[in-house]
Design an enzyme around this catalytic site. Sequence first.
Site, PDB file in Angstrom:
ATOM      1  CB  VAL A 127     -12.120  38.047 -11.167  1.00 24.09           C
ATOM      2  CG1 VAL A 127     -13.453  37.397 -11.516  1.00 24.09           C
ATOM      3  CG2 VAL A 127     -11.045  37.651 -12.183  1.00 24.09           C
ATOM      4  CE  LYS A 144     -18.441  25.603  -6.359  1.00 20.78           C
ATOM      5  NZ  LYS A 144     -19.338  26.704  -6.835  1.00 20.78           N
ATOM      6  CB  CYS A 189     -19.335  33.187  -1.729  1.00 24.75           C
ATOM      7  SG  CYS A 189     -19.172  31.425  -1.387  1.00 24.75           S
ATOM      8  NE  ARG A 245     -24.506  35.138  -7.681  1.00 27.19           N
ATOM      9  CZ  ARG A 245     -25.107  36.301  -7.458  1.00 27.19           C
ATOM     10  NH1 ARG A 245     -25.438  36.636  -6.229  1.00 27.19           N
ATOM     11  NH2 ARG A 245     -25.377  37.121  -8.444  1.00 27.19           N
TER      12      ARG A 245
END
Length: 454
Positions: free
Chosen positions: A348, A39, A137, A113
Site C-alpha cells: 500500500v 479516527k 506521517c 492531511r
Amino acid sequence: MTLLNGLASTDGRTGGSGETLAIRGGHPLRGRVDVKGAKNLVTKAMVAALLGESPSVLRDVPDISDVAVVRSLLEVHGVRVTRGDEEGTFVLDPADVASAHMEEIDAHAGASRIPILFCGPLLHQLGQAFIPDLGGCRIGDRPIDFHLDALRKFGAVVEKLPSGIRLSAPSGLHGASIHLPYPSVGATEQVLLTAVRAAGVTELRNAAIEPEIMDLIAVLQKMGAIISYEPNRVILIEGVDRLSGYDHRAIFDRNEAASWASAALATDGEIFVGGARQPEMLTFLNVVRKVGGDFDIREDGILFRRGGDLRAVTVETDVHPGFMTDWQQPLIIALTQAQGTSIVHETVYENRFGFTQALVKMGADIVVHPHGLQEGPRRVPRRNLEQAAVIHGPTPLRGADITVPDLRGGYSHVIAALTATGESTVRNVGIISRGYEKLFDKLTALGADFDILG
C-alpha cells in the site's frame, strides 16, 4: 499537558509531539482497554457536517489530536463545535459557515492531511476552497492527484499556488463518471463528500470499501443522501439539493484494536479490547490465529492472548477486505518473537518499514527489501512501490534509545520497548496522540512500567 483546543486529557497524561518516555520492559501487558470511534471515520464525519443545513451530533469521538485539528479547521470556517450530552459527543452547527484566510487554515492544519477533504463541502457551501500544503506521517508518497482529478471531473477549477491549492466552482458541481486507478480510501471519501450535492448522478468505480467508508455512507444517508453500492467496487451517488444534520455513533477503531491485540501477543500478555467487533476484524483475526495467538469473541469486545509459542507467518497488506497496512507495524513486533521466518509484503505504501531500523538496534533480525521479493506465491498483485520485510525469530529485544517516526511506527516502538528487557528511552511520543486516545492511561491500566520525562 493538553492538546489542541483542550480536547485531550487535562490530567497530565497526554502531551505534545516532543514527549519522551523511559520504559522498563520485559513484563506482560494485562488488563482492559476500551476503544472509541475510528479516527478514519470520525474526522471525515466531522467534515461531512459542513454539508448539512442543521446541526449534526457525532458520538464516540476519540480524544486525539487529529480530531482537535479538524475541530479547529471547522471552527475557522464558522462551524460551531460544542460538547454533547455524553462523553465523546460533539454537536457541529454549520449555520455560520464562511471562508477563512489561508494563514488561519495553514496554522490550524499543522501536519494533518485532512484539509483536502474540505474541498467538496466548501465548494458546495461557498463556491471556493483553499488547501495549504499537506502534511501527515512520513510513510511515503501520498499523492493527492486522485483527489484533484476527481474534483476536476465534478467541474472544479484547480489552481496550484506556491502556498497551496485554490479551488473554485464557477458553474457549480455536477455528477461525474470516475474510475480510480487504485481503490484509495481518501479519494473515495472525496468523491462521496462531493457527489452527494452535485447535480446529477455520479458513478464511482474501483472505490475503496473499508468499513469506515461504509460508515461514512451511513452518515451521509442519514443526512438525506442517496447512495448505493454495487458489486465490484462500484458506488452510485444521486445528487440532492439539500442535506440535513445527522445523529451518528461512529464505528469502533479497528486499527487501535489490532494494535492492542499485537501488544498482547508481543509481550505474552492478555488484553481485553472493549468495543472491538469480529466482523470488521475478520482478516486480522485469521492472522492472529495463524501466528499462534488466541482470542475470545464477547458481546462487548474481544480478549487477545497467546495460545502457545508464536509461529512465523507470511502477510500481504492490501485494501479492504485484505490485511490493512496499519496493522502490519504492530504485528511485526510480535513476529520478532515468533519461531521461524516471517515475511511481510507491504503493497500500500512504499516507505513503511523505516521503523524497523530501531527494532534492529534493539536486537531484532529484520531485513528490508526495498523493491519487494519477486519469488514465491502471492495472492495480492505486486506493485512497483512495494517493499518486503523478512523477520527471523525469535530474538530477544533489549532496551535502546529510539525516536518515534510516525503514528503506527511510534506505537510499535512503544510496544517493542515494553517487550524488551531493560530500559528504553522513546522520544517524540506525542505524535502517537494523533490516533491513540489516552495512551499513557491505557498503558498504566495494563501494568506498563514507564515514566514521562517531559
